[in-house]
Design an enzyme around this catalytic site. Structure first.
Site, PDB file in Angstrom:
ATOM      1  CG  HIS A 121      17.220 -19.238  15.403  1.00 31.31           C
ATOM      2  ND1 HIS A 121      17.810 -18.452  14.438  1.00 31.31           N
ATOM      3  CD2 HIS A 121      16.605 -20.262  14.742  1.00 31.31           C
ATOM      4  CE1 HIS A 121      17.551 -18.971  13.249  1.00 31.31           C
ATOM      5  NE2 HIS A 121      16.839 -20.065  13.410  1.00 31.31           N
ATOM      6  CG  HIS A 186      12.778 -26.744   7.912  1.00 31.68           C
ATOM      7  ND1 HIS A 186      13.266 -27.687   8.782  1.00 31.68           N
ATOM      8  CD2 HIS A 186      13.609 -25.674   8.042  1.00 31.68           C
ATOM      9  CE1 HIS A 186      14.329 -27.223   9.414  1.00 31.68           C
ATOM     10  NE2 HIS A 186      14.573 -26.006   8.970  1.00 31.68           N
TER      11      HIS A 186
END
Length: 330
Positions: A121, A186
């Site tokens: 992804h 993140h």
């Protein structure tokens, strides 16, 4: 010579595919999704003949048994298909891919190339949501962003400049768009492979080493580890970075060490390498690209500061339809 017609930066999260119902009530999740729609419309309006996607690897296509710094898919490219992302063969512009590899080598880089590359992804999430029909050939450029030592931030920026130069000088009348996939701030519950301290750490390193032919066997526990993590998002850092793109000066990030970047914005912020490369590719003889932030949202359930940036080369402006979509996204 080819024209670089557009650049996009877009965060990714497979939880957007698999657990949308958990965030459907959150305005920030919708804000990011609307920003993706604005970027998708801008890409369609640019009418590219090919899309170069710069993204990361999440240990589903490449593993610790062999981890190149940069890999270009020049032949068969397969989506891993995890978490609802595209699986199977992807359309590839092989001539363009080979030309990029040759140009990188001529500029002093040493990219790996693959005639049968599996991408996860880190590449396919952006294709799924920005090129949903997959009717445009792509060239994946996979940068190691999670298995240190990583290619330095400044070197990836120079690689992006090389990509831009090679495209502009390729002698082919082609319209090319570039997509940066990943980021923003993140922190993933992922260890450095040489510092596996807990049972979960050791499990992940084992998966990253041995998963080449069996990564799906590790997927359930991998997913549990990620889902158990607490969000660590630095929205102030993300705002500064997006502003850097808008004014065209990313030098403050280029001056950071990997440790400094990771402390401030998390290990997932290493994916900003994609954005730096694409911004550099769009910086050409006419000057800096114009960057517009189409969306930003700190989405806690996705653990990530989710951003979308639309970058147009100097001397060009967004189309009327694109501008309208951007306003709607805001």
């Amino acid at each position: 010579m080819s024209d670089i017609v557009l650049g996009l930066g877009a965060s990714h999260s497979t939880l957007m595919n698999t657990h949308w119902d958990e965030v459907d009530h959150l305005p920030e999740a919708h804000r990011f999704r609307d920003g993706l729609a604005a970027a998708r419309d801008a890409l369609a309006a640019a009418r590219p003949d090919a899309v170069v996607v710069v993204g990361s690897n999440h240990f589903r296509g490449m593993f610790l048994d062999l981890m190149p710094a940069v890999t270009v898919g020049v032949g068969e490219v397969l989506g891993a298909g995890e978490a609802g992302t595209p699986g199977g063969p992807l359309p590839v512009d092989t001539d363009l891919a080979r030309h990029l590899v040759d140009g990188m080598v001529a500029d002093g880089f040493d990219p790996a190339f693959s005639l049968r590359l599996t991408v996860d992804h880190g590449i396919t999430h952006s294709l799924q949501h920005l090129v949903p029909d997959l009717d445009v050939p792509v060239v994946p450029v996979v940068v190691n962003m999670f298995a240190p030592p990583l290619p330095p931030l400044a070197r990836v920026h120079r690689l992006g400049a090389t990509i831009g130069r090679v495209l502009r000088e390729d002698g082919v009348d082609r319209r090319v768009a570039l997509v940066a996939s990943g980021g923003l701030s993140h922190r993933l519950p992922w260890p450095k492979w040489f510092a596996a301290l807990s049972d979960d750490d050791r499990f992940l390193v084992e998966a990253w080493l041995n998963g080449r032919t069996s990564w799906s066997e590790y997927e359930v526990r991998r997913r549990q580890i990620i889902r158990a993590a607490e969000p660590d998002i630095n929205s102030e850092f993300d705002a500064r970075f997006l502003r850097m793109l808008e004014v065209g000066d990313v030098s403050p990030v280029l001056a950071m060490t990997d440790d400094e970047l990771e402390r401030e914005a998390g290990n997932g912020a290493h994916e900003l390498r994609s954005w730096l490369a694409v911004h550099a590719a769009l910086t050409g003889p006419d000057g800096l690209p114009h960057a517009t932030t189409a969306a930003y949202a700190a989405v806690g359930p996705w653990l990530t500061g989710m951003g979308v940036s639309i970058m147009t080369p100097a001397g060009t402006t967004p189309t009327t339809s694109t501008t309208g979509t951007l306003e709607a996204a805001r």
